[in-house]
Design a protein around this motif. Structure first.
Motif, PDB file in Angstrom:
ATOM      1  N   LYS A   1     -18.698 -44.153  32.737  1.00 52.35           N
ATOM      2  CA  LYS A   1     -19.602 -43.053  32.385  1.00 52.35           C
ATOM      3  C   LYS A   1     -18.904 -41.917  31.655  1.00 52.35           C
ATOM      4  CE  LYS A   1     -22.655 -42.089  35.387  1.00 52.35           C
ATOM      5  NZ  LYS A   1     -23.079 -41.553  36.683  1.00 52.35           N
TER       6      LYS A   1
ATOM      7  N   GLN B   1     -19.406 -33.240  33.020  1.00 49.55           N
ATOM      8  CA  GLN B   1     -20.587 -32.628  33.629  1.00 49.55           C
ATOM      9  C   GLN B   1     -20.532 -32.879  35.115  1.00 49.55           C
ATOM     10  OE1 GLN B   1     -21.448 -35.926  32.133  1.00 49.55           O
ATOM     11  NE2 GLN B   1     -21.221 -36.388  34.290  1.00 49.55           N
TER      12      GLN B   1
ATOM     13  N   HIS C   1     -35.108 -40.310  34.408  1.00 48.31           N
ATOM     14  CA  HIS C   1     -34.396 -39.811  35.584  1.00 48.31           C
ATOM     15  C   HIS C   1     -34.674 -40.777  36.727  1.00 48.31           C
ATOM     16  CE1 HIS C   1     -32.746 -36.670  38.306  1.00 48.31           C
ATOM     17  NE2 HIS C   1     -33.634 -37.144  39.164  1.00 48.31           N
TER      18      HIS C   1
ATOM     19  N   ALA D   1     -37.744 -38.169  47.571  1.00 45.05           N
ATOM     20  CA  ALA D   1     -37.722 -36.913  46.815  1.00 45.05           C
ATOM     21  C   ALA D   1     -39.052 -36.659  46.086  1.00 45.05           C
ATOM     22  CB  ALA D   1     -36.575 -36.942  45.805  1.00 45.05           C
TER      23      ALA D   1
ATOM     24  N   ALA E   1     -41.592 -33.595  46.873  1.00 41.87           N
ATOM     25  CA  ALA E   1     -41.074 -32.296  46.411  1.00 41.87           C
ATOM     26  C   ALA E   1     -41.076 -32.232  44.892  1.00 41.87           C
ATOM     27  CB  ALA E   1     -39.662 -32.076  46.962  1.00 41.87           C
TER      28      ALA E   1
ATOM     29  N   GLU F   1     -42.709 -29.312  42.720  1.00 41.11           N
ATOM     30  CA  GLU F   1     -41.908 -28.296  42.000  1.00 41.11           C
ATOM     31  C   GLU F   1     -41.157 -28.843  40.799  1.00 41.11           C
ATOM     32  OE1 GLU F   1     -38.126 -28.363  45.087  1.00 41.11           O
ATOM     33  OE2 GLU F   1     -40.010 -27.364  45.647  1.00 41.11           O
TER      34      GLU F   1
ATOM     35  N   ARG G   1     -26.236 -29.103  41.504  1.00 36.99           N
ATOM     36  CA  ARG G   1     -25.474 -29.156  40.246  1.00 36.99           C
ATOM     37  C   ARG G   1     -25.903 -28.014  39.326  1.00 36.99           C
ATOM     38  NH1 ARG G   1     -22.910 -34.772  39.856  1.00 36.99           N
ATOM     39  NH2 ARG G   1     -23.950 -35.899  41.509  1.00 36.99           N
TER      40      ARG G   1
ATOM     41  N   VAL H   1     -28.633 -44.725  38.577  1.00 37.33           N
ATOM     42  CA  VAL H   1     -28.440 -43.427  39.237  1.00 37.33           C
ATOM     43  C   VAL H   1     -29.324 -43.347  40.482  1.00 37.33           C
ATOM     44  CG1 VAL H   1     -28.763 -40.930  38.994  1.00 37.33           C
ATOM     45  CG2 VAL H   1     -27.767 -42.230  37.115  1.00 37.33           C
TER      46      VAL H   1
ATOM     47  N   ARG I   1     -29.271 -44.086  45.973  1.00 40.54           N
ATOM     48  CA  ARG I   1     -29.949 -43.609  47.184  1.00 40.54           C
ATOM     49  C   ARG I   1     -30.951 -44.634  47.707  1.00 40.54           C
ATOM     50  NH1 ARG I   1     -29.132 -39.016  44.029  1.00 40.54           N
ATOM     51  NH2 ARG I   1     -27.912 -37.494  45.185  1.00 40.54           N
TER      52      ARG I   1
HETATM   53  C1  HQG Z   1     -33.351 -35.014  43.382  1.00 38.53           C
HETATM   54  C2  HQG Z   1     -23.822 -39.209  39.179  1.00 38.53           C
HETATM   55  C3  HQG Z   1     -36.208 -32.861  45.864  1.00 38.53           C
HETATM   56  C4  HQG Z   1     -32.862 -35.789  42.184  1.00 38.53           C
HETATM   57  C5  HQG Z   1     -25.034 -39.975  38.757  1.00 38.53           C
HETATM   58  C6  HQG Z   1     -31.625 -36.451  42.771  1.00 38.53           C
HETATM   59  C7  HQG Z   1     -25.654 -39.103  37.688  1.00 38.53           C
HETATM   60  C8  HQG Z   1     -35.104 -33.373  43.932  1.00 38.53           C
HETATM   61  C9  HQG Z   1     -31.095 -35.400  43.731  1.00 38.53           C
HETATM   62  C10 HQG Z   1     -25.231 -37.715  38.090  1.00 38.53           C
HETATM   63  C11 HQG Z   1     -35.840 -32.393  43.227  1.00 38.53           C
HETATM   64  C12 HQG Z   1     -29.943 -34.616  43.173  1.00 38.53           C
HETATM   65  C13 HQG Z   1     -26.409 -36.891  38.581  1.00 38.53           C
HETATM   66  C14 HQG Z   1     -36.797 -31.644  43.943  1.00 38.53           C
HETATM   67  C15 HQG Z   1     -34.485 -33.317  41.858  1.00 38.53           C
HETATM   68  N1  HQG Z   1     -36.946 -31.914  45.256  1.00 38.53           N
HETATM   69  N2  HQG Z   1     -35.299 -33.607  45.244  1.00 38.53           N
HETATM   70  N3  HQG Z   1     -37.546 -30.699  43.365  1.00 38.53           N
HETATM   71  N4  HQG Z   1     -35.420 -32.377  41.951  1.00 38.53           N
HETATM   72  N5  HQG Z   1     -34.281 -33.928  43.052  1.00 38.53           N
HETATM   73  O1  HQG Z   1     -26.564 -36.272  42.528  1.00 38.53           O
HETATM   74  O2  HQG Z   1     -29.413 -36.935  38.934  1.00 38.53           O
HETATM   75  O3  HQG Z   1     -21.039 -40.669  39.403  1.00 38.53           O
HETATM   76  O4  HQG Z   1     -27.280 -33.870  42.022  1.00 38.53           O
HETATM   77  O5  HQG Z   1     -33.825 -36.723  41.738  1.00 38.53           O
HETATM   78  O6  HQG Z   1     -24.732 -41.262  38.334  1.00 38.53           O
HETATM   79  O7  HQG Z   1     -28.937 -38.127  41.152  1.00 38.53           O
HETATM   80  O8  HQG Z   1     -21.173 -38.203  39.751  1.00 38.53           O
HETATM   81  O9  HQG Z   1     -28.266 -35.716  40.715  1.00 38.53           O
HETATM   82  O10 HQG Z   1     -31.954 -37.611  43.470  1.00 38.53           O
HETATM   83  O11 HQG Z   1     -25.210 -39.378  36.410  1.00 38.53           O
HETATM   84  O12 HQG Z   1     -20.516 -39.143  37.509  1.00 38.53           O
HETATM   85  O13 HQG Z   1     -32.175 -34.498  43.968  1.00 38.53           O
HETATM   86  O14 HQG Z   1     -24.296 -37.889  39.147  1.00 38.53           O
HETATM   87  O15 HQG Z   1     -22.769 -39.362  38.281  1.00 38.53           O
HETATM   88  O16 HQG Z   1     -28.814 -35.485  43.155  1.00 38.53           O
HETATM   89  O17 HQG Z   1     -27.098 -37.611  39.610  1.00 38.53           O
HETATM   90  P1  HQG Z   1     -27.625 -35.310  42.126  1.00 38.53           P
HETATM   91  P2  HQG Z   1     -28.527 -37.160  40.100  1.00 38.53           P
HETATM   92  P3  HQG Z   1     -21.269 -39.341  38.771  1.00 38.53           P
END
Ligand code: HQG
Length: 181
Positions: free
Chosen positions: A64, A80, A101, A107, A110, A114, A121, A136, A140
């Protein structure tokens, strides 16, 4: 290096270049950069020695492209995913019309209320491909894929950034621009 070792070192670097630089005595410079020599010394001093060749292997081999060297090759940063306050100095860019996404079913209530929020992050992370979003989300459990009307959000004033590795970043995605696939 074998894959297990590469993953271990990559996670150590992610932890300190994104979340806890101070834990190994580092502070991120403007743009999130850290001197390569300083980073390697800090890793060694905290029980995780990494050679310059191993570091290059991690940076280049990362599926990545999580990390990048600067043009001179003397500094490194995470592209990032930070939780520490850092200005990556990315320029706003016009996103592709549609982005994706991946998230978890839990999730969804919610998100319906919102929209997508950046949570811990700096930004909401979006990807141009559905497959990446699926991966991604699968971190979970069973993934749910959301299709984002990026053109619509951009037209409505949403500011998008492209990180160096094809991930698109935005502050938030109101539910109006989200379609559940
Ligand atoms: C969810 C890894 C409740 C969102 C990955 C996600 C990706 C909400 C989680 C990168 C919400 C946050 C980022 C809301 C969003 N209420 N849940 N209103 N809005 N969410 O890990 O996008 O390996 O911060 O859907 O592969 O999962 O680290 O973000 O499930 O590229 O390089 O809250 O991180 O890359 O989770 O992952 P994250 P993400 P790396």
């Amino acid at each position: 290096m074998d894959t297990k070792q590469t993953t271990r070192l990559s996670k150590f670097l992610s932890l300190h270049l994104r979340h806890q630089p101070a834990a190994i005595g580092l502070s991120l410079q403007e743009g999130g950069w850290v001197g390569v020599a300083e980073l390697l010394a800090a890793c060694a001093a905290h029980g995780t020695p990494i050679s310059p060749a191993e570091l290059a292997e991690i940076v280049e081999g990362s599926d990545k492209k999580r990390f990048a060297f600067d043009a001179a090759g003397t500094r490194i940063r995470a592209q990032q995913g930070h939780s520490v306050e850092v200005d990556l100095q990315l320029a706003p860019a016009v996103p592709p019309p549609v982005l994706y996404h991946g998230t978890a079913p839990a999730a969804l209530p919610a998100i319906r209320r919102e929209g997508l929020q950046k949570m811990d992050r700096h930004h909401v992370h979006l990807s141009p491909g559905e497959e990446t979003a699926r991966r991604v989300g699968a971190r979970r459990g069973r993934p749910v894929i959301l299709k984002i009307d990026a053109a619509g959000l951009h037209a409505a004033g949403g500011v998008f950034y492209e990180s160096g590795n094809g991930v698109w970043l935005v502050d938030a995605v109101p539910h109006l621009f989200i379609q559940e696939l």
